[in-house]
Write a protein that holds these residues in place. Structure first.
Motif, PDB file in Angstrom:
ATOM      1  N   ILE A 126      12.035 -69.949  15.938  1.00  0.00           N
ATOM      2  CA  ILE A 126      12.872 -70.167  17.132  1.00  0.00           C
ATOM      3  C   ILE A 126      12.017 -70.391  18.380  1.00  0.00           C
ATOM      4  O   ILE A 126      12.506 -70.879  19.377  1.00  0.00           O
ATOM      5  CB  ILE A 126      13.844 -68.989  17.377  1.00  0.00           C
ATOM      6  CG1 ILE A 126      13.093 -67.688  17.686  1.00  0.00           C
ATOM      7  CG2 ILE A 126      14.820 -68.825  16.225  1.00  0.00           C
ATOM      8  CD1 ILE A 126      13.981 -66.620  18.337  1.00  0.00           C
ATOM      9  N   ARG A 171       8.195 -65.164  22.136  1.00  0.00           N
ATOM     10  CA  ARG A 171       6.830 -64.613  21.997  1.00  0.00           C
ATOM     11  C   ARG A 171       5.973 -65.051  23.187  1.00  0.00           C
ATOM     12  O   ARG A 171       6.304 -64.718  24.306  1.00  0.00           O
ATOM     13  CB  ARG A 171       6.213 -65.048  20.664  1.00  0.00           C
ATOM     14  CG  ARG A 171       5.135 -64.077  20.192  1.00  0.00           C
ATOM     15  CD  ARG A 171       4.524 -64.541  18.902  1.00  0.00           C
ATOM     16  NE  ARG A 171       5.370 -64.302  17.763  1.00  0.00           N
ATOM     17  CZ  ARG A 171       5.358 -63.182  17.057  1.00  0.00           C
ATOM     18  NH1 ARG A 171       4.567 -62.207  17.375  1.00  0.00           N
ATOM     19  NH2 ARG A 171       6.159 -63.030  16.017  1.00  0.00           N
ATOM     20  N   GLU A 222      10.331 -63.384  27.284  1.00  0.00           N
ATOM     21  CA  GLU A 222       9.771 -62.065  26.937  1.00  0.00           C
ATOM     22  C   GLU A 222       8.251 -62.009  27.116  1.00  0.00           C
ATOM     23  O   GLU A 222       7.695 -60.952  27.400  1.00  0.00           O
ATOM     24  CB  GLU A 222      10.132 -61.672  25.504  1.00  0.00           C
ATOM     25  CG  GLU A 222       9.535 -62.585  24.436  1.00  0.00           C
ATOM     26  CD  GLU A 222       9.762 -62.099  23.007  1.00  0.00           C
ATOM     27  OE1 GLU A 222      10.196 -60.959  22.795  1.00  0.00           O
ATOM     28  OE2 GLU A 222       9.495 -62.904  22.083  1.00  0.00           O
ATOM     29  N   HIS A 250      17.350 -59.974  19.000  1.00  0.00           N
ATOM     30  CA  HIS A 250      17.414 -60.676  17.711  1.00  0.00           C
ATOM     31  C   HIS A 250      18.696 -61.469  17.463  1.00  0.00           C
ATOM     32  O   HIS A 250      18.743 -62.213  16.475  1.00  0.00           O
ATOM     33  CB  HIS A 250      17.181 -59.685  16.567  1.00  0.00           C
ATOM     34  CG  HIS A 250      15.756 -59.211  16.505  1.00  0.00           C
ATOM     35  ND1 HIS A 250      15.261 -58.273  17.377  1.00  0.00           N
ATOM     36  CD2 HIS A 250      14.715 -59.594  15.722  1.00  0.00           C
ATOM     37  CE1 HIS A 250      13.970 -58.064  17.115  1.00  0.00           C
ATOM     38  NE2 HIS A 250      13.613 -58.848  16.118  1.00  0.00           N
TER      39      HIS A 250
HETATM   40  O1  F6P Z   1       8.658 -65.520  16.269  1.00  0.00           O
HETATM   41  C1  F6P Z   1      10.015 -65.264  16.353  1.00  0.00           C
HETATM   42  C2  F6P Z   1      10.272 -63.993  17.124  1.00  0.00           C
HETATM   43  O2  F6P Z   1      11.673 -63.789  17.143  1.00  0.00           O
HETATM   44  C3  F6P Z   1       9.714 -63.951  18.553  1.00  0.00           C
HETATM   45  O3  F6P Z   1      10.503 -64.664  19.469  1.00  0.00           O
HETATM   46  C4  F6P Z   1       9.667 -62.488  18.801  1.00  0.00           C
HETATM   47  O4  F6P Z   1       8.688 -62.172  19.776  1.00  0.00           O
HETATM   48  C5  F6P Z   1       9.307 -61.919  17.464  1.00  0.00           C
HETATM   49  O5  F6P Z   1       9.672 -62.902  16.486  1.00  0.00           O
HETATM   50  C6  F6P Z   1       9.975 -60.628  17.107  1.00  0.00           C
HETATM   51  O6  F6P Z   1       9.464 -60.201  15.891  1.00  0.00           O
HETATM   52  P1  F6P Z   1      10.104 -59.034  15.027  1.00  0.00           P
HETATM   53  O7  F6P Z   1      11.402 -59.547  14.471  1.00  0.00           O
HETATM   54  O8  F6P Z   1       9.101 -58.800  13.963  1.00  0.00           O
HETATM   55  O9  F6P Z   1      10.340 -57.888  15.946  1.00  0.00           O
END
Ligand code: F6P
Length: 324
Positions: A126, A171, A222, A250
């Motif tokens: 994403i 991310r 973020e 999420h």
């Molecule tokens: O890489 C996709 C992502 O949803 C990022 O946007 C986010 O920082 C990270 O994964 C969250 O990871 P996790 O689901 O392992 O907490």
């Protein structure tokens, strides 16, 4: 070539299933057996392989998540794990691999290719943060989910003349923030790629109110700053504003994939099989100017950096700079 395998790895993204389905359909069309590797690179090392048929995949074109499951597996950086994976692939008689995932997953595909095992990457994240390609599967769906949530927040924000700071995922990349922010008409978009001053964000929201807006909206990536910290500092500088912070988290990874994500996933899934049959390896697929494009993994990942759409970001900065 008789047998290929497909895996999804890293954070799931809407549209991954559409890509898996296209790999299976195209593989079967060419007379190949297609194995699903469950739980990404972990399953590759542990030999969690299952033969896929059309009935396993055809319903999944419209489903979010990944039917092959996923895992974060940092161990795969080590050569001994990569060699173990290749011996599992050989044990199953598999000639080539399609990897659907983000940049970490592509690094795994690159390692396998360097060890002589053909692997093709399909960008599925994403975050839209893979170098070279302008688009990754799941990005469009995530922006659409974020925008829908922001629109709902805007209803309540307007009713109370509030300022909302909405933190979106991405991310280290600001792509989701830029696209959702522009689409929502945000007063400010904060991304990790650009320096910002909270004083300037306050100024923009105040100018918006003076110009007649009945609420203010800040979209925060973020990777730029934590939303609670941002709201706390904002409130000190703007004590008269009623400010709330929201983290979408999420929910941005879930839900029905958009048509755009399904169509590009289908194009990439089918093309990846054709490229493997042609004998290609160490490449990945992407999109440039709306066209499917093939990238060299080594060249592109090692020498290029992901670029956000500065033109969109700057346009929003300009539109929301109302003086004062
Ligand atoms: O890489 C996709 C992502 O949803 C990022 O946007 C986010 O920082 C990270 O994964 C969250 O990871 P996790 O689901 O392992 O907490």
């Amino acid at each position: 070539m008789k047998r290929i395998a497909v895996l999804t790895s890293g954070g799931d993204a809407p549209g991954m299933n559409a890509a898996v389905r296209a790999v299976v359909e195209q593989g079967i069309h060419h007379g190949l057996e297609v194995y699903g590797v469950y739980y990404g690179y972990r399953g590759l090392v542990e030999g969690d392989f299952r033969l896929l048929t059309l009935s396993d995949v055809h319903h999944n074109i419209r489903r979010g998540g990944t039917m092959l499951y996923s895992a974060r597996y940092p161990e795969f950086k080590h050569k001994e794990y990569q060699e173990k994976a290749i011996s599992q692939l050989e044990k199953f008689g598999i000639d080539a691999l399609v990897v659907i995932g983000g940049d970490g997953s592509f690094a795994g595909a690159l390692s396998l290719s360097k060890l002589g095992f053909p692997a093709v990457g399909i960008p599925g994240t994403i975050d839209n943060d893979i170098p070279g390609t302008e688009y990754t599967i799941g990005f469009d769906s995530a922006v659409s989910v974020a925008l829908d949530a922001i629109d709902k927040i805007s209803d309540t924000a307007a009713s109370h003349n509030r300022t909302f700071v909405v933190e979106v995922m991405g991310r280290h990349a600001g792509d989701i923030a830029i696209w959702a922010g522009v689409a929502a008409g945000a007063d400010a978009i904060i991304i990790p790629e650009e320096e910002f001053l909270i004083e300037d964000v306050v100024r923009r929201t105040e100018a918006g109110r003076s110009a007649g807006k009945d609420y203010s909206l800040v979209v925060l990536a973020e990777g730029a700053m934590d939303v609670d910290n941002f709201v706390e500092q904002f409130q000190v500088l703007a004590p008269d504003q009623s400010v709330r912070g929201v983290t979408l988290s999420h929910i941005q990874r879930g839900g029905t994939p958009t048509a755009r994500d399904r169509v590009f996933a289908t194009l990439m899934g089918a093309r990846s099989v054709d490229l493997l049959i042609e004998g290609q390896k160490a490449i990945y697929l992407g999109v440039r100017e709306e066209q499917l494009t093939v990238f060299d993994i080594v060249e592109t990942l090692e020498k290029t950096e992901h670029q956000v759409r500065q033109d969109l970001f700057q346009l929003n900065q300009k539109l929301t700079d109302r003086g004062n």
